[in-house]
Design a protein around this motif. Structure first.
Motif, PDB file in Angstrom:
ATOM      1  N   GLU A   1       1.941   6.433  -7.086  1.00 58.99           N
ATOM      2  CA  GLU A   1       0.819   7.156  -7.677  1.00 58.99           C
ATOM      3  C   GLU A   1       0.833   8.638  -7.308  1.00 58.99           C
ATOM      4  O   GLU A   1       0.019   9.402  -7.802  1.00 58.99           O
ATOM      5  CB  GLU A   1      -0.506   6.525  -7.231  1.00 58.99           C
ATOM      6  CG  GLU A   1      -0.718   5.110  -7.740  1.00 58.99           C
ATOM      7  CD  GLU A   1      -0.905   5.070  -9.241  1.00 58.99           C
ATOM      8  OE1 GLU A   1      -1.611   5.936  -9.789  1.00 58.99           O
ATOM      9  OE2 GLU A   1      -0.327   4.157  -9.863  1.00 58.99           O
ATOM     10  N   GLY A   2       1.717   9.015  -6.379  1.00 62.44           N
ATOM     11  CA  GLY A   2       1.821  10.416  -5.995  1.00 62.44           C
ATOM     12  C   GLY A   2       0.969  10.810  -4.811  1.00 62.44           C
ATOM     13  O   GLY A   2       0.835  11.994  -4.509  1.00 62.44           O
ATOM     14  N   TYR A   3       0.395   9.854  -4.108  1.00 60.33           N
ATOM     15  CA  TYR A   3      -0.432  10.127  -2.932  1.00 60.33           C
ATOM     16  C   TYR A   3       0.397   9.862  -1.681  1.00 60.33           C
ATOM     17  O   TYR A   3       0.551   8.720  -1.247  1.00 60.33           O
ATOM     18  CB  TYR A   3      -1.687   9.257  -2.926  1.00 60.33           C
ATOM     19  CG  TYR A   3      -2.542   9.426  -4.150  1.00 60.33           C
ATOM     20  CD1 TYR A   3      -3.193  10.626  -4.397  1.00 60.33           C
ATOM     21  CD2 TYR A   3      -2.700   8.392  -5.059  1.00 60.33           C
ATOM     22  CE1 TYR A   3      -3.974  10.791  -5.522  1.00 60.33           C
ATOM     23  CE2 TYR A   3      -3.483   8.542  -6.181  1.00 60.33           C
ATOM     24  CZ  TYR A   3      -4.117   9.742  -6.409  1.00 60.33           C
ATOM     25  OH  TYR A   3      -4.891   9.901  -7.519  1.00 60.33           O
ATOM     26  N   PHE A   4       0.915  10.924  -1.103  1.00 63.40           N
ATOM     27  CA  PHE A   4       1.816  10.764   0.035  1.00 63.40           C
ATOM     28  C   PHE A   4       1.083  10.696   1.372  1.00 63.40           C
ATOM     29  O   PHE A   4       1.595  10.103   2.317  1.00 63.40           O
ATOM     30  CB  PHE A   4       2.848  11.895   0.046  1.00 63.40           C
ATOM     31  CG  PHE A   4       3.779  11.822  -1.127  1.00 63.40           C
ATOM     32  CD1 PHE A   4       4.778  10.873  -1.150  1.00 63.40           C
ATOM     33  CD2 PHE A   4       3.637  12.669  -2.197  1.00 63.40           C
ATOM     34  CE1 PHE A   4       5.642  10.775  -2.225  1.00 63.40           C
ATOM     35  CE2 PHE A   4       4.488  12.589  -3.284  1.00 63.40           C
ATOM     36  CZ  PHE A   4       5.499  11.636  -3.300  1.00 63.40           C
TER      37      PHE A   4
ATOM     38  N   PHE B   1       0.834  -1.202   0.000  1.00 64.77           N
ATOM     39  CA  PHE B   1       0.000   0.000   0.000  1.00 64.77           C
ATOM     40  C   PHE B   1       0.871   1.257   0.000  1.00 64.77           C
ATOM     41  O   PHE B   1       0.593   2.212  -0.729  1.00 64.77           O
ATOM     42  CB  PHE B   1      -0.934  -0.006   1.216  1.00 64.77           C
ATOM     43  CG  PHE B   1      -1.818   1.193   1.288  1.00 64.77           C
ATOM     44  CD1 PHE B   1      -2.927   1.314   0.467  1.00 64.77           C
ATOM     45  CD2 PHE B   1      -1.541   2.224   2.169  1.00 64.77           C
ATOM     46  CE1 PHE B   1      -3.746   2.428   0.527  1.00 64.77           C
ATOM     47  CE2 PHE B   1      -2.343   3.344   2.249  1.00 64.77           C
ATOM     48  CZ  PHE B   1      -3.450   3.444   1.420  1.00 64.77           C
ATOM     49  N   ILE B   2       1.931   1.250   0.801  1.00 63.40           N
ATOM     50  CA  ILE B   2       2.855   2.393   0.831  1.00 63.40           C
ATOM     51  C   ILE B   2       3.487   2.578  -0.539  1.00 63.40           C
ATOM     52  O   ILE B   2       3.530   3.691  -1.077  1.00 63.40           O
ATOM     53  CB  ILE B   2       3.932   2.193   1.914  1.00 63.40           C
ATOM     54  CG1 ILE B   2       3.298   2.255   3.301  1.00 63.40           C
ATOM     55  CG2 ILE B   2       5.039   3.244   1.779  1.00 63.40           C
ATOM     56  CD1 ILE B   2       4.221   1.832   4.420  1.00 63.40           C
ATOM     57  N   GLU B   3       3.971   1.491  -1.122  1.00 60.43           N
ATOM     58  CA  GLU B   3       4.612   1.574  -2.437  1.00 60.43           C
ATOM     59  C   GLU B   3       3.644   2.110  -3.486  1.00 60.43           C
ATOM     60  O   GLU B   3       3.964   3.009  -4.257  1.00 60.43           O
ATOM     61  CB  GLU B   3       5.127   0.203  -2.862  1.00 60.43           C
ATOM     62  CG  GLU B   3       5.790   0.234  -4.223  1.00 60.43           C
ATOM     63  CD  GLU B   3       5.580  -1.033  -5.019  1.00 60.43           C
ATOM     64  OE1 GLU B   3       6.106  -1.076  -6.141  1.00 60.43           O
ATOM     65  OE2 GLU B   3       4.881  -1.934  -4.554  1.00 60.43           O
TER      66      GLU B   3
END
Length: 109
Positions: free
Chosen positions: A75-78, A68-70
């Protein structure tokens, strides 16, 4: 209370409980089996060895949080990635707190 804060607190206490409970039961088993080096040393060693597994249990026991982190970062969602990292950190703090409590209980040798 927000869902994130509830999950963070739950992860902390699950990891804490895994370390503390496993160490206490290992100490009892050491007494029952009269195995050297004694319950305090067994508890201290086990609390160190089980710490990483306590974190894994608290975050769900799979590789999905890491994926999920990767996925979030690529995708650019930090924000979701940071939340997941904070949950893992809370679990680690719970496991470390359990280890420190066991060390405090058994005292220096």
């Amino acid at each position: 209370m927000s869902d994130f804060l509830s999950k963070a607190i739950q992860d902390f206490f699950v990891a804490f409980g895994v370390v503390f409970g496993a160490s206490m039961l290992a100490g009892i088993a050491s007494v029952v089996t009269m195995q050297p080096p004694g319950p305090s040393e067994v508890m201290k060693q086990l609390s160190e060895n089980v710490k990483i597994w306590a974190v894994v249990v608290a975050i769900g026991g799979t590789i999905d949080p890491i994926r999920f982190i990767e996925h979030s970062v690529t995708e650019g969602y930090f924000s979701p990635a940071m939340k997941q990292i904070l949950l893992i950190l809370c679990a680690f703090l719970g496991a470390h707190s359990g280890t420190e409590l066991i060390r405090w209980m058994v005292g220096p040798r």
